[in-house]
Each structure stands twice: as C-alpha cells, then as structure tokens.
Design an enzyme around this catalytic site. Sequence first.
Site, PDB file in Angstrom:
ATOM      1  N   SER A 134      -9.740  21.601  -7.913  1.00 21.67           N
ATOM      2  CA  SER A 134     -10.795  21.598  -7.238  1.00 21.67           C
ATOM      3  C   SER A 134     -10.691  22.580  -6.080  1.00 21.67           C
ATOM      4  O   SER A 134     -11.658  22.891  -5.617  1.00 21.67           O
ATOM      5  CB  SER A 134     -11.634  20.249  -6.611  1.00 21.67           C
ATOM      6  OG  SER A 134     -10.340  19.877  -5.931  1.00 21.67           O
ATOM      7  N   THR A 135      -9.557  22.935  -5.623  1.00 20.68           N
ATOM      8  CA  THR A 135      -9.210  23.633  -4.462  1.00 20.68           C
ATOM      9  C   THR A 135      -8.802  25.122  -4.790  1.00 20.68           C
ATOM     10  O   THR A 135      -8.601  26.038  -4.051  1.00 20.68           O
ATOM     11  CB  THR A 135      -7.965  23.021  -3.684  1.00 20.68           C
ATOM     12  OG1 THR A 135      -6.773  22.982  -4.703  1.00 20.68           O
ATOM     13  CG2 THR A 135      -7.893  21.646  -3.449  1.00 20.68           C
ATOM     14  N   ALA A 180       4.793  26.991   0.250  1.00 16.77           N
ATOM     15  CA  ALA A 180       6.010  26.752   0.827  1.00 16.77           C
ATOM     16  C   ALA A 180       5.469  25.791   2.201  1.00 16.77           C
ATOM     17  O   ALA A 180       4.343  25.737   2.640  1.00 16.77           O
ATOM     18  CB  ALA A 180       6.569  28.010   1.581  1.00 16.77           C
ATOM     19  N   ARG A 181       6.716  25.377   2.772  1.00 14.57           N
ATOM     20  CA  ARG A 181       6.496  24.601   4.398  1.00 14.57           C
ATOM     21  C   ARG A 181       6.618  25.584   5.337  1.00 14.57           C
ATOM     22  O   ARG A 181       7.639  26.485   5.082  1.00 14.57           O
ATOM     23  CB  ARG A 181       7.300  23.420   4.516  1.00 14.57           C
ATOM     24  CG  ARG A 181       7.205  22.215   3.380  1.00 14.57           C
ATOM     25  CD  ARG A 181       7.991  20.998   4.025  1.00 14.57           C
ATOM     26  NE  ARG A 181       7.574  19.762   3.022  1.00 14.57           N
ATOM     27  CZ  ARG A 181       6.763  18.984   3.376  1.00 14.57           C
ATOM     28  NH1 ARG A 181       6.001  19.139   4.581  1.00 14.57           N
ATOM     29  NH2 ARG A 181       6.247  17.908   2.488  1.00 14.57           N
ATOM     30  N   TYR A 205      13.270  26.492   8.900  1.00 13.16           N
ATOM     31  CA  TYR A 205      12.185  27.465   8.372  1.00 13.16           C
ATOM     32  C   TYR A 205      12.659  28.690   8.126  1.00 13.16           C
ATOM     33  O   TYR A 205      12.791  29.201   6.901  1.00 13.16           O
ATOM     34  CB  TYR A 205      10.840  27.328   9.314  1.00 13.16           C
ATOM     35  CG  TYR A 205       9.893  28.490   8.629  1.00 13.16           C
ATOM     36  CD1 TYR A 205       9.485  28.269   7.385  1.00 13.16           C
ATOM     37  CD2 TYR A 205       9.500  29.535   9.474  1.00 13.16           C
ATOM     38  CE1 TYR A 205       8.445  29.294   6.841  1.00 13.16           C
ATOM     39  CE2 TYR A 205       8.552  30.298   8.984  1.00 13.16           C
ATOM     40  CZ  TYR A 205       8.067  30.348   7.972  1.00 13.16           C
ATOM     41  OH  TYR A 205       7.186  31.410   7.285  1.00 13.16           O
ATOM     42  N   LYS A 233      13.873  30.268   4.395  1.00  9.92           N
ATOM     43  CA  LYS A 233      13.214  31.550   3.557  1.00  9.92           C
ATOM     44  C   LYS A 233      14.300  32.458   3.482  1.00  9.92           C
ATOM     45  O   LYS A 233      14.052  33.562   2.239  1.00  9.92           O
ATOM     46  CB  LYS A 233      12.111  32.013   4.945  1.00  9.92           C
ATOM     47  CG  LYS A 233      10.604  31.434   4.680  1.00  9.92           C
ATOM     48  CD  LYS A 233      10.122  31.415   3.229  1.00  9.92           C
ATOM     49  CE  LYS A 233       8.891  30.766   3.352  1.00  9.92           C
ATOM     50  NZ  LYS A 233       8.034  31.082   2.119  1.00  9.92           N
ATOM     51  N   PHE A 290       4.773  38.616   9.914  1.00  9.26           N
ATOM     52  CA  PHE A 290       4.883  38.307  11.515  1.00  9.26           C
ATOM     53  C   PHE A 290       3.783  37.332  11.728  1.00  9.26           C
ATOM     54  O   PHE A 290       4.119  35.970  11.546  1.00  9.26           O
ATOM     55  CB  PHE A 290       4.841  39.701  12.294  1.00  9.26           C
ATOM     56  CG  PHE A 290       6.121  40.342  12.379  1.00  9.26           C
ATOM     57  CD1 PHE A 290       7.017  40.197  13.461  1.00  9.26           C
ATOM     58  CD2 PHE A 290       6.830  40.655  10.970  1.00  9.26           C
ATOM     59  CE1 PHE A 290       8.265  40.962  13.566  1.00  9.26           C
ATOM     60  CE2 PHE A 290       8.216  41.349  11.301  1.00  9.26           C
ATOM     61  CZ  PHE A 290       8.696  41.524  12.219  1.00  9.26           C
ATOM     62  N   ASN A 291       2.675  37.552  12.430  1.00  9.55           N
ATOM     63  CA  ASN A 291       2.002  36.386  12.566  1.00  9.55           C
ATOM     64  C   ASN A 291       0.648  37.023  11.990  1.00  9.55           C
ATOM     65  O   ASN A 291      -0.252  37.680  12.302  1.00  9.55           O
ATOM     66  CB  ASN A 291       1.552  36.389  14.048  1.00  9.55           C
ATOM     67  CG  ASN A 291       2.851  35.917  15.113  1.00  9.55           C
ATOM     68  OD1 ASN A 291       2.975  34.823  14.764  1.00  9.55           O
ATOM     69  ND2 ASN A 291       3.559  36.908  15.502  1.00  9.55           N
TER      70      ASN A 291
END
Length: 312
Positions: free
Chosen positions: A35-36, A70-71, A137, A141, A165-166
């Site tokens: 459903s997502t 991922a976290r 983190y 990665k 980056f962001n």
Amino acid sequence: MRVLVTGAAGFLGHAVVAALAYRGHEPVAFVRDASTAPRQAAATAVGSLEDPASLRAAVHGVDGVCHLAARARVRESLTDPVSYWRTNVGGTLNLLDALTDRETPASLVLASTAAVYGTPETQPINEDAPIAPTNPYGATKAAADLAAANVAATGQLGAISLRAFNIAGAVDGCHDRDLTRLIPKVLAVQAGLAGELGLNGDGTAVRDFVHVADMAHAFVLAVEACTAGEWRAYNVGSGRETSINDVLTAAEQVTGRPVRTKRNPPANEPRVLLADSRRIRDELGWQALNSDLLRILSDGWNALTSTYAAPE
C-alpha cells in the site's frame, strides 16, 4: 529498462520512481507494504533487505537496481550502531548476493552519502578525498560502497555509488518527514507541526543542499550508465554555499512568517561541507537544475501544506 527501487516508499524513493517512469523506464517498487508503493511504479515487489528470498524474487527479470533502502540518521547510528551495520551492510550484502545469482549482469546504483568522507579540511569535497567516516552511518555506507566495488570487479554487475550531500524539497507532493534534518524541521515549525528550531551556534555553518528531483535524476543517469565489471563514485550536490541563516531567511520569505528558534551553544560539527560535483556533470551530464534554495523550500512547503493546514 526494468529497474527495481529498494526503499521506494521513502522520500527519495518516490522521487526516483517518478524520475524513472518519466524517462520511460519501468520502475518496480520494493517495499515492505504494497500500500506504500508510489503510484508511478509499474509493479510492486513486497519484501525486505533482511529477507534474501524476497530479494532474489524481486531482482528476477530486472535490468537494474536503485538501492535506496537504508538507515540514515547520523545521531541514531551513534546509539544503535548494530542496527545500522545489519541494515546498511548486511542488507546490501543480501542484495549483492541476489544480483550475483543471475545469468546476466545487472546495473546497481547505491544511495551513498558525503558522510563517508568525514570532515575533510579541503572544500569542496571531490571523490578523491580520503574515506574517513566519523560515525557508524558513514562507516556502513562506505562499507556498502566497497562491497559493491568488489563484486563489480568480478564482472557480475556494474555499479555506481551516488554520494549525496543534503537532499530536500519535494516531488509529486511527497515531502521529507524526517524532522532530524534541517529543512523538514524548519518547514514543520512554520506549519505549526513543531514548536521551534534548535539552532546550534550562530547559524553561519555552511552546507550544500540539492533538490530531491535533481538527486532522482542522478539515479536515472547512473542506472543507464553502469558498465559490467566497473564501479564508480559520484558526488551529488549543488555546490552552492548555503548557511543555516540563509535557510532561515529563505524559509521566512517562502512562508511569510519568522522562524521560531532557540539558540543553543555551538556544536562540535564542521563549519563547511560542500560538494565538488564536476565528475558527474562531466561524465554523466547531470546538472542541479532545481537546486535553488527558494525552489527547494517552496516545493517542500507546498507539499507539506497540501497535507496539513498551516495556521494563520
């Protein structure tokens, strides 16, 4: 191409699925709950990174994979590193195992991060900077990137790691709900969904923000460019110097109200983190066309306020 997108239910996942569909590819959403799945997905595969059987079934018949699941919270990784290693490394190894159990090589594009570089003194950061993560983190990665590079070297797949980056903004009304990140938190404050923004220091720290639509386009270009037997890393950032104060000023301009802030003592964090994205521009023809700060904030604000009514 038929492209599996892990983490398709997330903020970036929605944008990547939309970008693949717009380009004429067939995105397959790999999600825990059907459903997502984004509405632009051509098909849905239900499973998780911790379930190797679901991964093997999902990669059957696809030409490539955009691996986003991922976290991704730096502070959380410091208090719960095992979960980060289990998901970001263990889950990626499960995916690599599934991809090598095929007759033909696939393309693999990994969502990596600038956190693999740590806090280098030389700015902007290019892909030749040493890998020196300062938190679990970034370390997980970096490990996932290396694993993909090692497997690609066998000729069993072609891989590219996109070091973001962001990421901010919104695509197709899907905004970032992670309030540990600066721009989502600022917009939540402006919408009355959070009380105030905690601001460390004087707000002059400089960061590099890229629109989620531009990041998604990088995934499309990368999955089309993978070559069996090769691995390549690309930084993805706008290259624009944006201070925290710049974000606050732009947010006030977009929303028409001052941002409620709480001034905290300076934190132990780098003063400047900027991307050198010349490699992806030169080799793949990527451009940060949507990454103007006002565009990023406006798209995020419009998506947020279409879901929640902002107070007067």
